[in-house]
Design a protein around this motif. Sequence first.
Motif, PDB file in Angstrom:
ATOM      1  N   GLU A 137      68.783 -23.952   5.445  1.00 30.73           N
ATOM      2  CA  GLU A 137      67.960 -23.131   6.342  1.00 30.73           C
ATOM      3  C   GLU A 137      67.969 -23.708   7.757  1.00 30.73           C
ATOM      4  O   GLU A 137      68.075 -22.966   8.744  1.00 30.73           O
ATOM      5  N   MET A 138      67.863 -25.020   7.859  1.00 33.08           N
ATOM      6  CA  MET A 138      67.869 -25.684   9.161  1.00 33.08           C
ATOM      7  C   MET A 138      69.189 -25.432   9.900  1.00 33.08           C
ATOM      8  O   MET A 138      69.216 -25.263  11.122  1.00 33.08           O
ATOM      9  N   THR A 151      68.131 -36.862   4.298  1.00 36.80           N
ATOM     10  CA  THR A 151      67.074 -36.018   3.742  1.00 36.80           C
ATOM     11  C   THR A 151      66.006 -36.781   2.970  1.00 36.80           C
ATOM     12  O   THR A 151      64.970 -36.214   2.624  1.00 36.80           O
ATOM     13  N   THR A 198      54.668 -25.640  -0.553  1.00 37.54           N
ATOM     14  CA  THR A 198      55.301 -25.276   0.706  1.00 37.54           C
ATOM     15  C   THR A 198      55.097 -26.362   1.750  1.00 37.54           C
ATOM     16  O   THR A 198      54.045 -26.989   1.833  1.00 37.54           O
ATOM     17  N   GLY A 199      56.130 -26.561   2.543  1.00 40.37           N
ATOM     18  CA  GLY A 199      56.074 -27.518   3.640  1.00 40.37           C
ATOM     19  C   GLY A 199      57.382 -27.454   4.394  1.00 40.37           C
ATOM     20  O   GLY A 199      58.413 -27.073   3.834  1.00 40.37           O
ATOM     21  N   ASP A 200      57.361 -27.795   5.654  1.00 39.84           N
ATOM     22  CA  ASP A 200      58.592 -27.846   6.438  1.00 39.84           C
ATOM     23  C   ASP A 200      59.217 -29.216   6.223  1.00 39.84           C
ATOM     24  O   ASP A 200      59.017 -30.150   6.995  1.00 39.84           O
ATOM     25  N   TRP A 201      59.979 -29.331   5.124  1.00 39.05           N
ATOM     26  CA  TRP A 201      60.530 -30.630   4.727  1.00 39.05           C
ATOM     27  C   TRP A 201      61.501 -31.179   5.755  1.00 39.05           C
ATOM     28  O   TRP A 201      61.765 -32.393   5.770  1.00 39.05           O
ATOM     29  N   SER A 202      62.018 -30.317   6.634  1.00 37.32           N
ATOM     30  CA  SER A 202      62.952 -30.795   7.658  1.00 37.32           C
ATOM     31  C   SER A 202      62.281 -31.797   8.596  1.00 37.32           C
ATOM     32  O   SER A 202      62.952 -32.596   9.256  1.00 37.32           O
ATOM     33  N   GLN A 203      60.943 -31.769   8.659  1.00 38.24           N
ATOM     34  CA  GLN A 203      60.225 -32.740   9.488  1.00 38.24           C
ATOM     35  C   GLN A 203      60.421 -34.166   8.978  1.00 38.24           C
ATOM     36  O   GLN A 203      60.250 -35.135   9.725  1.00 38.24           O
ATOM     37  N   THR A 254      66.426 -26.607   2.279  1.00 41.31           N
ATOM     38  CA  THR A 254      65.890 -26.861   3.609  1.00 41.31           C
ATOM     39  C   THR A 254      67.006 -27.201   4.593  1.00 41.31           C
ATOM     40  O   THR A 254      66.997 -26.740   5.746  1.00 41.31           O
TER      41      THR A 254
END
Length: 474
Positions: free
Chosen positions: A464-465, A451, A347-352, A461
């Motif tokens: 979702e973003m 990305t 898990t991680g906020d890959w959008s970062q 991601t």
Amino acid sequence: MENHHDDQALRSLARAVLMPGFIGTTLPGWVAEELEAGLGSLCIYGGNIQDTGQLAALMSQIRQASPGAILALDEEGGDVTRLHYRDGSNQPGNAVLGRMDDPQLTRASARAIAREMRSYGFNLNLAPDADVNTNAQNPVIGVRSFGISPRKVAMHTAAFTVGLQGEMVAACAKHFPGHGDTSTDSHLSLPVVAVDPFTLAERELAPFTAAIQTGIAAIMTSHIMVPALDAENPATFSSAILGDLLRDELGFTGVIVTDALDMAGASAETGIPVAAVRALRAGADLLCLGTDMEREDYEQVVNAILHAVREGTLDPQRLRDAAARNTALATHYRVQDRACEPCELVTGDWSQAFETSAEVAGWISDPAEVQLVQVDTDSNMAVGHVPWGLSSVASTAAPEDLRPGAKVLLAARALSETHAVHTLAAQLRQAGHRVLVVNFGWPAPGADITTYGASPVLARTVMEMLQIPAEQKC
């Protein structure tokens, strides 16, 4: 070699240094026979994998034939996956991990990969990619790299290595001495890295030095020319690069694995048997022969090695040393029976890790209907034909089927100035559609979202973003 006993002993040594691939999703009889006779290693490719049940059965059959063999897989995570060749990787990939710049996250991704590999019986991962991607036009590395900073690539190469080997899967950093500053693909030609020795030491070699200091089990050669080190031989065939530099100067004592010898950069001019002998002579230990081998192809390589020893062009001690290193790796990373483990998501906020333009906010707030379009883009041979981008997680539409007034999420990868996505985006905007271009790859002009990878994890991601429902796959 004068008698049958010596001939058999020599043939056993030859088997111990070879890592062929094979054709199909079931184990060919000749491969089973060679495994039982002492074939040291086998590499599984995407074309050998149909689904999880088939892979489990295949690997069980292989392990029964040779419980102590090195069984290898190219499982970098992200764009390059073999375990998920049919559905796309469940990991974000190196470039995203480098962008997140959290070594614990990188170790977690490697651990998840290793656990899944071990559950099938693999004990060598031909990863991580330790190349510093300093050439934005690199056609074969790109998002497989942790980035453009030697320090960052070194840190994450070490973290990935620790993650794999902590789960008892041997790691193999590639592509020594560094494939990042190339503009051609060694699958198709022979690239040249024209850097001075100081730059090479400070940039290309830094990740490999970190990997060696971490205790990495294996390092993979590259089929590239580095004139600053050897003006005549590609790295795979250079004793100056594999011996003087990697062994003596950097102090690496593990297994030197060749990149696939069926690649044009290695064997286009000589053929695989000659390339195999050259690599052994230069100091390689485990010869990756490549995909789609038949018995006749394999026997030609074995016979070329035997012939080279008999005629005195390959020192038998060199063969014994290589076989001993491979055996030591296989022994240390010997696979124990383990139940198959479920797909594990890190898990991680890959959008970062993404780069976005100012247009994104306006596109999200536009109440128009959303439609998805993906522009087919050929991938390099390392990636193969793996589901990627929006079409790996949701249904996409053909441009001619778009409904009037819909806002469009337009996906592509491997962007360049002449990429078809630019013309299509202009046409759709002219037709009245609000368009966002998503580049599922390394940064390039003309994208609204970049990305740094094309795996389904990143596609989800993106959706979702942008507040678009997506199908969940694992």
